[in-house]
Design a protein around this motif. Sequence first.
Motif, PDB file in Angstrom:
ATOM      1  N   ILE A 198       0.877  -1.174   0.000  1.00 18.82           N
ATOM      2  CA  ILE A 198       0.000   0.000   0.000  1.00 18.82           C
ATOM      3  C   ILE A 198       0.909   1.218   0.000  1.00 18.82           C
ATOM      4  N   GLU A 199       0.951   1.911  -1.106  1.00 22.63           N
ATOM      5  CA  GLU A 199       1.901   3.012  -1.291  1.00 22.63           C
ATOM      6  C   GLU A 199       1.307   4.333  -0.814  1.00 22.63           C
ATOM      7  N   GLY A 200       2.053   5.042   0.023  1.00 19.48           N
ATOM      8  CA  GLY A 200       1.675   6.393   0.423  1.00 19.48           C
ATOM      9  C   GLY A 200       0.375   6.472   1.204  1.00 19.48           C
ATOM     10  N   PHE A 201       0.146   5.521   2.114  1.00 21.54           N
ATOM     11  CA  PHE A 201      -1.067   5.552   2.939  1.00 21.54           C
ATOM     12  C   PHE A 201      -0.963   6.688   3.953  1.00 21.54           C
ATOM     13  N   GLU A 202      -2.049   7.424   4.133  1.00 23.99           N
ATOM     14  CA  GLU A 202      -2.095   8.511   5.105  1.00 23.99           C
ATOM     15  C   GLU A 202      -3.194   8.257   6.124  1.00 23.99           C
ATOM     16  N   VAL A 203      -2.829   8.327   7.399  1.00 25.87           N
ATOM     17  CA  VAL A 203      -3.821   8.241   8.472  1.00 25.87           C
ATOM     18  C   VAL A 203      -4.701   9.481   8.424  1.00 25.87           C
ATOM     19  N   LEU A 204      -6.003   9.301   8.486  1.00 26.23           N
ATOM     20  CA  LEU A 204      -6.918  10.438   8.398  1.00 26.23           C
ATOM     21  C   LEU A 204      -6.766  11.359   9.607  1.00 26.23           C
ATOM     22  N   THR A 225       4.475  -2.671   3.268  1.00 30.33           N
ATOM     23  CA  THR A 225       4.849  -3.844   2.465  1.00 30.33           C
ATOM     24  C   THR A 225       4.768  -5.078   3.347  1.00 30.33           C
ATOM     25  N   GLU A 226       4.159  -6.129   2.806  1.00 36.22           N
ATOM     26  CA  GLU A 226       3.972  -7.361   3.579  1.00 36.22           C
ATOM     27  C   GLU A 226       5.258  -8.181   3.666  1.00 36.22           C
ATOM     28  N   ASN A 227       6.083  -8.113   2.647  1.00 36.16           N
ATOM     29  CA  ASN A 227       7.408  -8.748   2.650  1.00 36.16           C
ATOM     30  C   ASN A 227       7.344 -10.258   2.889  1.00 36.16           C
ATOM     31  N   ILE A 228       6.696 -10.948   1.968  1.00 35.03           N
ATOM     32  CA  ILE A 228       6.656 -12.411   2.009  1.00 35.03           C
ATOM     33  C   ILE A 228       7.849 -12.968   1.234  1.00 35.03           C
ATOM     34  N   VAL A 232       4.582 -17.423   8.062  1.00 33.63           N
ATOM     35  CA  VAL A 232       4.849 -17.256   9.491  1.00 33.63           C
ATOM     36  C   VAL A 232       5.507 -15.895   9.704  1.00 33.63           C
ATOM     37  N   ILE A 233       4.792 -15.005  10.391  1.00 32.42           N
ATOM     38  CA  ILE A 233       5.359 -13.686  10.676  1.00 32.42           C
ATOM     39  C   ILE A 233       6.552 -13.841  11.612  1.00 32.42           C
ATOM     40  N   ASN A 266       7.551 -10.481   6.966  1.00 31.15           N
ATOM     41  CA  ASN A 266       7.998  -9.366   7.805  1.00 31.15           C
ATOM     42  C   ASN A 266       7.273  -8.083   7.407  1.00 31.15           C
ATOM     43  N   PRO A 267       6.007  -7.928   7.801  1.00 34.87           N
ATOM     44  CA  PRO A 267       5.254  -6.730   7.420  1.00 34.87           C
ATOM     45  C   PRO A 267       5.846  -5.478   8.062  1.00 34.87           C
ATOM     46  N   THR A 268       6.074  -4.438   7.247  1.00 36.74           N
ATOM     47  CA  THR A 268       6.713  -3.224   7.741  1.00 36.74           C
ATOM     48  C   THR A 268       6.082  -1.988   7.115  1.00 36.74           C
TER      49      THR A 268
END
Length: 362
Positions: A146-152, A226-229, A237-238, A243-245
């Motif tokens: 998810i590129e450039g996500f912004e918290v509302l 990025t989920e980084n699988i 297995v996380i 390694n989601p970051t």
Amino acid sequence: MRKLFLTTAIASLALVGCVEDEPQNAQKQPQQIKFNTPVLYTADGSRANHQGEIASNIYPEDEDFVVYAIAHEGEFAGWANGTAAAFNNTVAFATNDWTPINPTTNKPYYWENEYMSFAAYSPANLEQINWNGTNKCTYGAEGLTIEGFEVLADPAKQFDLLFSKRTHFHKQNILTSDENYDGVTIKFQHALSSIHFVVEGDKDAEDQVQLVSIKVKDVNYKGTFTENIEEDGDKYVIGENVNPTWAVDNSKTASYTAVEIATADAINFYDNDGLQAVASDLLLMPQELSDNAILEIKYLVNGEENTKNIKLNTLVSESTTVDEWVLGTRYYYVLRYHAKDKIFFVPTVEEWVDVETIYVNL
């Protein structure tokens, strides 16, 4: 700097394919792709349908999610080696009982091969004005990006961003004892950090201490997920091959108000129910907390106004400095009046399963 491993309370969705008109031979009849009522384990038209943290074990009945799917001939051999399903990257709308519908034919989709693999994210509409109408969510061998996500900015409009585990190698003709399709399970995980506030005080204390406002100031609000699988058969297995970051944009900061009320309506420090009635829980960007990130508390002691500021990255939990917010982690900041004209914080950290306590004195 301490790095916390992600141990999330994961949300479960049951994706159920069923055969129309109950055919006698499930393997020979086309089988409809259908999502049963989603279940979590542990308002304007443009935004997510459900605001705030999904705290119960029930997935919101009004929320939509996006499904990714591939078909393959045999065992899962990598996402890129499968064939994208016709409904890949399709919204499963709550109004259709989470059944993906072909927009051209207005009919449901069907299994395209005996074996399929799935992933998903929620909510379907992420309300990202900075995307300029272009969806920046993609899915591939390394999982979700998810590129450039912004918290509302408005806590009342924030939503619980979820990403699923990849679920592999499902057969369309798996039947239960009653010869109904047993379904495919997709497990969701929380992608943001949850910030809660609680007050504790002595009703019979000599001083009258009342809360006026709580603000989290100068924290980062934008980043790329990025989920980084690292693909290893059907392993997921996380902490091992996943390694989601978040890659946080440190140049983008904002302040969030959890509570702000008139002095005349100040909340007594022993009245936690009163606080919960007016407080907004915050769903914020996971991040390393800079020296500029501040927790600001305004309160009254016997009618006299006071303001306390503390650097968030100085909070200590069991002798370990908690200087970051980790995705999938819930943080409780417990504000307690300790002595005359003195306030201290007793935040606790809950990774949506386990609870850890942080003690802070001011």
